[in-house]
Motif scaffolding. Sequence first.
Motif, PDB file in Angstrom:
ATOM      1  N   LEU A  66     -16.704   1.083   0.168  1.00 22.12           N
ATOM      2  CA  LEU A  66     -15.445   1.106  -0.584  1.00 22.12           C
ATOM      3  C   LEU A  66     -14.235   1.015   0.328  1.00 22.12           C
ATOM      4  O   LEU A  66     -13.241   0.387  -0.022  1.00 22.12           O
ATOM      5  CB  LEU A  66     -15.351   2.369  -1.428  1.00 22.12           C
TER       6      LEU A  66
ATOM      7  N   ARG B  92     -13.533  -2.526   1.087  1.00 25.08           N
ATOM      8  CA  ARG B  92     -13.013  -3.278  -0.066  1.00 25.08           C
ATOM      9  C   ARG B  92     -11.630  -2.803  -0.499  1.00 25.08           C
ATOM     10  O   ARG B  92     -10.956  -3.480  -1.262  1.00 25.08           O
ATOM     11  CB  ARG B  92     -13.965  -3.146  -1.249  1.00 25.08           C
ATOM     12  N   ASN B  93     -11.249  -1.603  -0.071  1.00 25.22           N
ATOM     13  CA  ASN B  93      -9.986  -1.003  -0.499  1.00 25.22           C
ATOM     14  C   ASN B  93      -9.241  -0.413   0.693  1.00 25.22           C
ATOM     15  O   ASN B  93      -9.029   0.805   0.769  1.00 25.22           O
ATOM     16  CB  ASN B  93     -10.259   0.107  -1.530  1.00 25.22           C
TER      17      ASN B  93
END
Length: 66
Positions: free
Chosen positions: A31, A34-35
């Motif tokens: 995550l 991706r962020n």
Amino acid sequence: MIRVSVEVRRGDISYRVAVQARSIRRALEILGGRNPGCELRVVFPIDPESFFVRGEGVERIEPEAA
């Protein structure tokens, strides 16, 4: 493989995603990639019924009000 829910927060916007990975640490790494720049928090309690799974992936599970 395990499955955990993670809250992703960027400023006033937040949402939850379900992440399947080899470990909780790996789920947060996925995550984070991706962020970038977002705050990540594992949502507790972890559901024992869906903790162990097959495969790796990310799935948005619910929007959260700011």
